[in-house]
Design a protein around this motif. Structure first.
Motif, short mmCIF file in Angstrom:
data_model
loop_
_atom_site.label_atom_id
_atom_site.label_comp_id
_atom_site.label_asym_id
_atom_site.label_seq_id
_atom_site.Cartn_x
_atom_site.Cartn_y
_atom_site.Cartn_z
N ALA A 179 0.82 -1.21 0.00
CA ALA A 179 0.00 0.00 0.00
C ALA A 179 0.85 1.25 0.00
O ALA A 179 0.40 2.32 -0.38
CB ALA A 179 -0.94 0.01 1.19
N LEU A 180 2.09 1.15 0.48
CA LEU A 180 2.95 2.32 0.50
C LEU A 180 3.38 2.75 -0.89
O LEU A 180 3.97 3.79 -1.08
CB LEU A 180 4.20 2.05 1.34
N GLY A 181 3.10 1.93 -1.89
CA GLY A 181 3.55 2.22 -3.23
C GLY A 181 4.96 1.71 -3.47
O GLY A 181 5.53 1.93 -4.54
N GLN A 182 5.55 1.06 -2.48
CA GLN A 182 6.89 0.52 -2.63
C GLN A 182 6.81 -0.93 -3.11
O GLN A 182 5.84 -1.64 -2.84
CB GLN A 182 7.63 0.54 -1.30
N ILE A 183 7.84 -1.39 -3.78
CA ILE A 183 7.94 -2.78 -4.19
C ILE A 183 9.04 -3.43 -3.37
O ILE A 183 10.15 -2.96 -3.32
CB ILE A 183 8.27 -2.89 -5.69
N ALA A 223 8.34 6.23 1.51
CA ALA A 223 7.29 5.87 0.57
C ALA A 223 7.73 6.27 -0.82
O ALA A 223 8.74 6.98 -0.99
CB ALA A 223 5.98 6.58 0.94
N THR A 224 6.99 5.83 -1.82
CA THR A 224 7.24 6.23 -3.19
C THR A 224 5.98 6.87 -3.75
O THR A 224 4.91 6.24 -3.76
CB THR A 224 7.67 5.05 -4.07
N LEU A 244 11.20 10.46 1.89
CA LEU A 244 11.00 10.35 3.32
C LEU A 244 9.85 11.27 3.70
O LEU A 244 9.85 12.45 3.35
CB LEU A 244 12.28 10.78 4.05
N ILE A 245 8.88 10.74 4.44
CA ILE A 245 7.77 11.56 4.92
C ILE A 245 8.02 11.83 6.40
O ILE A 245 8.05 10.90 7.21
CB ILE A 245 6.41 10.85 4.74
N ALA A 246 8.18 13.09 6.73
CA ALA A 246 8.53 13.48 8.10
C ALA A 246 7.56 14.55 8.59
O ALA A 246 7.41 15.59 7.94
CB ALA A 246 9.97 14.00 8.17
N VAL A 247 6.93 14.28 9.71
CA VAL A 247 5.99 15.23 10.31
C VAL A 247 6.68 15.91 11.49
O VAL A 247 7.12 15.25 12.42
CB VAL A 247 4.70 14.53 10.79
N ALA A 248 6.78 17.23 11.43
CA ALA A 248 7.31 18.02 12.53
C ALA A 248 6.16 18.70 13.26
O ALA A 248 4.98 18.42 12.99
CB ALA A 248 8.34 19.02 12.01
N ASP A 249 6.48 19.62 14.16
CA ASP A 249 5.42 20.21 14.98
C ASP A 249 4.47 21.09 14.20
O ASP A 249 3.31 21.26 14.58
CB ASP A 249 6.04 21.03 16.11
N HIS A 250 4.95 21.66 13.10
CA HIS A 250 4.11 22.58 12.34
C HIS A 250 4.01 22.23 10.85
O HIS A 250 3.12 22.74 10.16
CB HIS A 250 4.64 24.01 12.46
N ASN A 251 4.90 21.38 10.37
CA ASN A 251 4.94 21.06 8.94
C ASN A 251 5.11 19.56 8.72
O ASN A 251 5.61 18.85 9.59
CB ASN A 251 6.12 21.78 8.26
N VAL A 281 0.87 6.30 5.22
CA VAL A 281 0.69 6.38 3.77
C VAL A 281 -0.42 5.44 3.35
O VAL A 281 -0.46 4.27 3.75
CB VAL A 281 2.00 6.02 3.05
N ILE A 282 -1.35 5.96 2.55
CA ILE A 282 -2.51 5.19 2.11
C ILE A 282 -2.60 5.24 0.59
O ILE A 282 -2.74 6.33 0.00
CB ILE A 282 -3.81 5.72 2.75
N GLY A 283 -2.50 4.09 -0.04
CA GLY A 283 -2.60 4.02 -1.48
C GLY A 283 -1.43 4.69 -2.17
O GLY A 283 -0.32 4.76 -1.64
N GLU A 284 -1.69 5.25 -3.34
CA GLU A 284 -0.63 5.80 -4.17
C GLU A 284 -0.41 7.29 -3.97
O GLU A 284 0.59 7.83 -4.44
CB GLU A 284 -0.94 5.53 -5.65
#
Length: 807
Positions: A17-21, A221-222, A229-236, A264-267
């Motif tokens: 589901a992450l779009g990765q193989i 994710a791809t 890289l998906i990174a969530v900080a305090d404001h962004n 990550v959900i779907g593509e």
């Protein structure tokens, strides 16, 4: 251990589901090598795990002692890796998955001591990557160990080297590896939100983002052909090239530190579980440029440190204490469930694996139909605050004291834990007999009996034998619970429902003269006052929202805080913004001037009140001042209600010295200059409740030449959070000329871990008396908060400002 079935994955390509193989291998497909599992989505890759219809159930294979830590368990290549504290040092440890035997341990540093209700030890989870184990420590240490023997390969102190901003409870981000780059969220407004390091030697390769962080961990994710890289900080939230650190896109969410892990959900979608409102983002890419849109926002999953999982168009996670199913397309709630209780979950073979904070383990179908439990067992007896992991057909779980492996194995009988039986209070009393009568009545008779009972009551809650209180809700609802002073902070109990009716009840034994504040929680999210009880009360500062007040028969109500009657002279309140250079912030200050101040030339004694907004509005202190001055119970005084924009830090923690200094060197001179005060220590009083009470004592004992009078209500004296510092000052100083008042309630803050405000206040009074102080100390059968404290405002005012005394 390895499952034979895993070998069949050797030649298959799994589209995730992450779009990765991902190419599954014999050594990796069944592993759980990092925080949130192999694909960082809280989902195990194995199928065919749960065969409850074939005589399988939950069976504890082994259970071993393990010291305190929040670190979850990583499993790969025949090693179970986590962290723990022995109260002296923190360690990384590797165990044999077959029996829990220790393979190696590595000493990190001296134990990170928990504070502000947190516990000792580490927060993050080790990442196993081939021959390496990577760890980001709570003090800012980033290091690599040999997975084989635990020997140190390289180490660096990120906090010192890149000047990271340390979160309040220390660093807690779990690192991940993409290719040869090790990444973690380091935090810092100077392009150091996320850093990439060479995994073989720890060399800094890049840094990106200008935002603070708390306990978030990144995922990979791809999207649209770009590995990121998906990174969530305090404001962004950022999408970052893991090889170069280039930011593909950024989106501002402004939701603070509880934005923990992106899902990550779907593509093209990312779910962000935020503090107050969670959101679904949709990414798009046109002419090489990314754009981010918010598909929906919801408060249906919020206020939890637990991460969320996704299956077949539905999200499963906690919202507060309740497991919640949410529709991915709309964000709407599909169902909520109180069972099995607050905890942490992952997804295995289309089932939710849930480890509660009570140490119970539950397996339930991940279905939009409802919460359907298949099996459960008690694993631990102590506090549990870590999600489970799953590898090679077994569940790995830990709490603050132990670690266990639980197998899905043949059992003699499939076990599910029974719901605790309803405790009958006063079983021989009239209310218990009424409940039993309704339970055994026919459906038609039940409604008639309930209606008759409700109409016959003179007041609610129903009081029996002057000490048993029966709280009742009579109306249509799926779930009714209550919170209140007679329960631990943050605790709520479900009301018992008589089968076949809409009659809910809970019973407590209280002191005959008790007064407590409580709330009704209807259908999980709706906080309401008791519709059967006319006595409303402010619920804060711990409970939020509407509140009701239970008055036991022996309680004597007071009315000094009521709206003054016609003809009572009223004081005037002036409000101004005060800027502190010492604290580098601003605050509102509300000054009460007694009736006649403008016309007179007199000088007045002064009362300073911490948590000024709450004291002014919720405790209704201006009404008390007007009424008590008019009835000549106290002399006219100036009262300064002082707000604190950062009370959590200023009052008792890191900013306590600066806060006391602000009073002495900035605010007090300003008040003396602006108003006609009696500018001497004997004519000044400082007071507050909870941490505001601590701040009052801290100011008085540090500046006795400025304050000679101090009052605290339910005073915060927790040792790690200022209590030790205050008691040290009292113990080591000579007796000071300070007059002291203290009160607290029997139903004050008493946490489930045993931390008790009443005991802390009693201990402090004992210390003060041993030092020779005369203390006006009062323990009352009351609760915690505005509604309790305002009942004794008159006692404080009369103690320090009696009409007969004129300084």
């Amino acid at each position: 251990m390895r499952c034979v079935a895993v070998r069949t994955f050797l030649t298959f390509i799994l589209v995730l589901a992450l779009g990765q193989i991902l190419i599954a291998s014999e050594s990796g497909a069944s592993d759980w090598p990092r925080w949130r599992g192999k694909n960082m989505d809280g989902k195990a890759l194995q199928t065919g795990v749960f065969n409850f219809d074939q005589g399988y159930g939950l069976k504890v294979n082994w259970l071993k002692p393990l010291g305190s830590s929040y670190s979850s368990v990583s499993i790969a290549d025949g090693r179970v890796v986590t962290m723990f504290s022995d109260s002296t040092f923190d360690y990384v440890v590797a165990l044999d998955p077959s029996n829990g035997a220790e393979l190696w341990r590595y000493q990190i540093d001296s134990t990170y001591v928990g504070h502000d209700t947190s516990h000792d030890g580490q927060i993050s989870t080790p990442t196993i990557d081939g021959d390496y184990v990577f760890v980001y420590g709570r003090k800012g240490q980033l290091f690599a160990l040999s997975a084989e023997n635990g020997k140190l390969i390289w180490s660096r102190n990120v906090k010192e080297e890149i000047n990271s901003l340390e979160p309040f409870h220390g660093f807690g981000s779990s690192p991940i590896v993409v290719g040869d780059v090790l990444m973690c969220q380091t935090g810092g407004t100077k392009e150091h939100t996320v850093c990439g390091f060479n995994k073989s030697d720890g060399k800094l390769l890049w840094s990106a983002g200008a935002d603070t962080i708390n306990y978030q961990s990144p995922v990979s994710a791809t999207f649209f052909g770009d590995e990121q890289l998906i990174a969530v900080a305090d404001h962004n939230v950022y999408g970052i090239n893991p090889e170069s650190g280039e930011i593909f896109w950024a989106h501002r969410h402004n939701s603070g530190s509880q934005s923990i892990n992106p899902l990550v959900i779907g593509e093209d979608k990312i779910f962000l579980k935020l503090r107050r409102q969670s959101t679904m983002l949709q990414l798009s890419k046109t002419d090489g440029k990314y754009s981010v849109a918010e598909l929906w926002k919801t408060n249906n999953i919020r206020q939890t440190f637990n991460s969320t999982v996704h299956l077949n168009g539905y999200l499963y996670g906690y919202s507060g204490r309740f497991i919640t199913c949410v529709d991915v397309a709309t964000g709407n709630t599909v169902w909520k469930s109180r069972p099995p209780g607050d905890g942490f979950l992952i997804l295995v073979d289309d089932h939710l694996v849930i480890l509660t904070k009570r140490g119970t383990l539950h397996i339930a179908k991940a279905s939009p139909e409802d919460y359907v439990e298949m099996a459960s067992t008690q694993v631990f007896s102590g506090l549990t605050w870590t999600p489970p992991s799953f590898a090679a057909g077994s569940i790995y779980a830990r709490n603050l004291f132990e670690i266990a492996r639980v197998d899905i194995a043949p059992v003699d009988q499939l076990i599910t834990l029974d719901q605790p039986e309803v405790e009958t209070i006063n079983p021989n009393g009239g209310f218990a007999k009424f409940v039993k009568k309704v339970e055994t009545a026919s459906d038609n008779e039940k409604k008639m009996l309930i209606d008759k009972f409700v109409k016959s009551q003179k007041s609610f809650p129903v009081i029996e034998d002057e000490r048993f209180a029966h709280f009742i809700y009579n109306g249509e609802a799926k779930d009714i619970a209550m919170a209140g002073d007679m329960l631990a902070p943050g605790q709520e109990v479900p009301l018992n429902r008589i089968n076949g009716t809409n009659f809910f009840f809970a019973s407590f034994e209280l002191e005959p003269d008790a007064r407590v504040t409580y709330q009704i929680r209807k259908d999980f999210d709706n906080v309401i006052s008791d519709p059967l009880n006319p006595h409303v009360a402010p619920a804060g500062p711990v409970m939020q929202g509407a509140g009701s007040e239970l008055r036991m028969p022996g309680f004597k109500p007071v009315d000094h805080f009521a709206e003054p009657k016609a003809g009572v002279a009223r004081g005037n309140i002036e409000t101004f913004e005060f800027e502190s250079k010492i604290l580098s912030n601003k605050r509102n200050v509300h000054v009460y001037l007694p009736a006649g101040y403008t016309e007179s030339k007199d000088r007045y004694p002064v009362l300073f009140v911490n948590y000024g907004q709450g004291a002014k509005d919720q405790m209704q202190m201006p009404n008390s001042l007007d009424n008590l001055i008019a009835s000549k119970q106290i002399r006219p005084i100036i009262t300064v209600f002082v707000e604190a924009p950062q009370s959590f830090q200023e009052y008792s923690r890191a900013g306590r010295d600066q806060h006391a200094q602000m009073y002495a060197e900035e605010l007090l001179p300003h008040i003396d200059q602006k108003y006609r005060t009696k500018a001497n220590a004997d004519s000044r009083v400082i007071m507050g409740g909870d941490e505001g009470g601590f701040a009052a004592f801290y100011a008085a004992f540090n500046y006795p030449d400025i304050f000679r009078n101090v009052a605290g209500q339910s005073t915060h004296l927790h040792k790690p959070d200022g209590g030790d510092a205050l008691t040290k000052i009292v113990s080591e100083s000579e007796q000071l000329p300070i007059k002291i008042y203290m009160d607290w309630g029997k139903y004050d803050l008493i946490y489930q871990n045993g931390l008790s405000w009443p005991q802390l206040n009693e201990d402090f009074v004992k210390l003060l008396k041993e030092k020779g102080y005369s203390v006006d100390a009062r323990k009352v059968n009351d609760g915690f908060g505005w509604a309790s404290w305002r009942n004794r405002t008159d006692k404080i005012l009369e103690a320090f400002f009696p009409l007969k005394a004129q300084n």
